[in-house]
Motif scaffolding. Structure first.
Motif, short mmCIF file in Angstrom:
data_model
loop_
_atom_site.label_atom_id
_atom_site.label_comp_id
_atom_site.label_asym_id
_atom_site.label_seq_id
_atom_site.Cartn_x
_atom_site.Cartn_y
_atom_site.Cartn_z
N LEU A 38 -3.70 70.61 -55.11
CA LEU A 38 -3.09 70.12 -54.04
C LEU A 38 -1.56 69.79 -53.04
CD1 LEU A 38 -6.52 67.99 -52.77
CD2 LEU A 38 -6.37 70.33 -52.57
N PRO A 39 -1.11 70.79 -52.40
CA PRO A 39 0.37 70.19 -52.27
C PRO A 39 0.69 69.16 -52.04
CG PRO A 39 -1.18 71.55 -50.67
CD PRO A 39 -2.34 71.19 -51.22
N GLN A 40 0.15 67.67 -51.36
CA GLN A 40 0.36 66.80 -51.95
C GLN A 40 0.15 65.52 -53.34
OE1 GLN A 40 -2.08 67.02 -49.69
NE2 GLN A 40 -4.25 66.54 -50.71
N ASN A 41 0.10 66.86 -54.00
CA ASN A 41 -0.74 66.41 -55.53
C ASN A 41 0.08 66.58 -56.37
OD1 ASN A 41 -2.44 64.55 -54.24
ND2 ASN A 41 -4.00 65.59 -54.94
N GLN A 42 1.31 67.79 -56.06
CA GLN A 42 1.53 68.34 -56.71
C GLN A 42 3.21 68.29 -57.74
OE1 GLN A 42 2.58 71.73 -54.87
NE2 GLN A 42 0.09 72.97 -54.88
N SER A 43 3.99 66.84 -57.11
CA SER A 43 4.97 66.27 -57.85
C SER A 43 4.30 64.97 -57.94
CB SER A 43 6.10 66.21 -56.31
OG SER A 43 6.37 67.05 -56.28
N ILE A 44 4.40 64.82 -59.34
CA ILE A 44 4.38 63.56 -60.03
C ILE A 44 4.86 63.13 -60.65
CG2 ILE A 44 2.88 62.95 -62.09
CD1 ILE A 44 1.20 65.12 -61.99
N ALA A 45 4.69 62.29 -60.12
CA ALA A 45 5.91 61.02 -60.74
C ALA A 45 5.49 60.01 -61.93
CB ALA A 45 6.32 58.93 -59.34
N THR A 46 6.88 59.49 -63.20
CA THR A 46 6.61 59.15 -63.14
C THR A 46 7.11 57.95 -64.08
OG1 THR A 46 5.56 60.33 -65.27
CG2 THR A 46 6.82 59.05 -66.21
N TYR A 47 7.15 57.08 -63.97
CA TYR A 47 8.13 55.82 -64.14
C TYR A 47 7.75 54.96 -66.00
CZ TYR A 47 8.45 55.47 -58.78
OH TYR A 47 8.75 55.96 -57.76
N ASP A 48 10.07 54.24 -66.51
CA ASP A 48 9.26 53.84 -67.09
C ASP A 48 10.22 52.14 -67.09
OD1 ASP A 48 9.06 55.70 -69.10
OD2 ASP A 48 10.64 56.85 -68.78
N PHE A 49 9.18 51.38 -67.15
CA PHE A 49 9.97 49.86 -66.74
C PHE A 49 9.72 49.18 -67.84
CE2 PHE A 49 7.01 51.17 -63.03
CZ PHE A 49 8.04 51.41 -61.39
N VAL A 50 11.25 48.21 -67.51
CA VAL A 50 11.60 47.02 -68.84
C VAL A 50 10.87 45.91 -68.47
CG1 VAL A 50 13.03 46.63 -70.38
CG2 VAL A 50 12.44 48.49 -70.27
N PHE A 51 9.97 44.99 -68.37
CA PHE A 51 10.11 43.40 -67.72
C PHE A 51 10.08 43.13 -69.02
CE2 PHE A 51 6.58 46.35 -65.84
CZ PHE A 51 6.33 46.01 -65.22
N ASN A 52 10.75 42.05 -68.60
CA ASN A 52 11.99 41.03 -69.20
C ASN A 52 11.34 39.50 -69.06
OD1 ASN A 52 13.78 39.95 -70.70
ND2 ASN A 52 15.57 40.44 -70.28
N VAL A 53 10.05 38.92 -69.96
CA VAL A 53 9.20 37.85 -68.94
C VAL A 53 9.50 37.58 -70.37
CG1 VAL A 53 8.16 39.36 -67.72
CG2 VAL A 53 7.19 39.71 -69.86
N SER A 54 8.60 36.11 -69.86
CA SER A 54 8.26 34.83 -70.99
C SER A 54 7.74 35.46 -72.19
CB SER A 54 8.00 33.75 -70.58
OG SER A 54 6.78 33.89 -70.21
N LYS A 55 7.31 34.83 -73.14
CA LYS A 55 5.90 35.11 -74.39
C LYS A 55 4.56 35.68 -73.34
CE LYS A 55 3.79 34.07 -78.99
NZ LYS A 55 3.81 33.05 -79.88
N THR A 56 3.80 34.35 -72.59
CA THR A 56 2.66 34.52 -72.39
C THR A 56 2.52 35.30 -70.85
OG1 THR A 56 3.77 32.06 -70.39
CG2 THR A 56 2.62 31.58 -72.91
N ASP A 57 3.61 36.01 -69.97
CA ASP A 57 3.82 36.67 -69.14
C ASP A 57 3.39 38.07 -69.72
OD1 ASP A 57 3.72 34.86 -67.38
OD2 ASP A 57 6.20 35.08 -66.86
N GLY A 58 4.66 38.23 -70.70
CA GLY A 58 4.61 39.20 -71.71
C GLY A 58 2.69 39.52 -71.87
N GLU A 59 2.24 38.65 -72.31
CA GLU A 59 0.80 38.46 -72.37
C GLU A 59 -0.50 38.93 -71.82
OE1 GLU A 59 -0.76 38.99 -75.83
OE2 GLU A 59 1.72 39.01 -76.32
#
Length: 115
Positions: A38-59
């Motif tokens: 479908l036209p609205q589904n032809q461009s797929i976005a992929t993100y590479d994120f880094v979350f710098n958090v505490s150990k408990t937030d990472g869990e």
């Protein structure tokens, strides 16, 4: 529908947009290109994120992602460069521990088009 926990990634993230198409190579260097889906589904976005958090937030983040792996459900997340939430699946994850009680979580989010 699940919503990603309320953590923001670092601002040095990558966004890749891939257009779904079928390419047929013909003779003499010619190509026939057809968009797929479908036209609205032809461009797929992929993100590479880094979350710098505490150990408990990472869990908390990794437990949420592992739960989505088990139930195979997408989740809602608002990327920093968007004004509305989009639906994603996590297609890659990695954790490093740079300091005591700190964690860096590397996640690859791929956009999905579901109701």
């Amino acid at each position: 529908m699940a919503t990603f926990p309320n953590f923001q990634p670092e601002y040095n993230f990558n966004k890749t947009i891939e257009t779904k198409s079928v390419v047929v190579n013909l003779g003499d260097g010619y190509q026939h290109r057809t968009l797929f889906g479908l036209p609205q589904n032809q461009s797929i976005a992929t993100y590479d994120f880094v979350f710098n958090v505490s150990k408990t937030d990472g869990e908390t983040i990794l437990n949420f992602i592992n739960d989505r792996d088990l139930d195979q459900a997408s989740f809602d997340f608002t990327p920093p460069d968007e004004s509305t939430s989009l639906k994603f699946i996590c297609t890659g994850k990695r954790k490093t521990v740079p300091y005591l009680n700190r964690a860096k979580i590397f996640l690859k989010f791929t956009q999905v088009f579901e109701p």
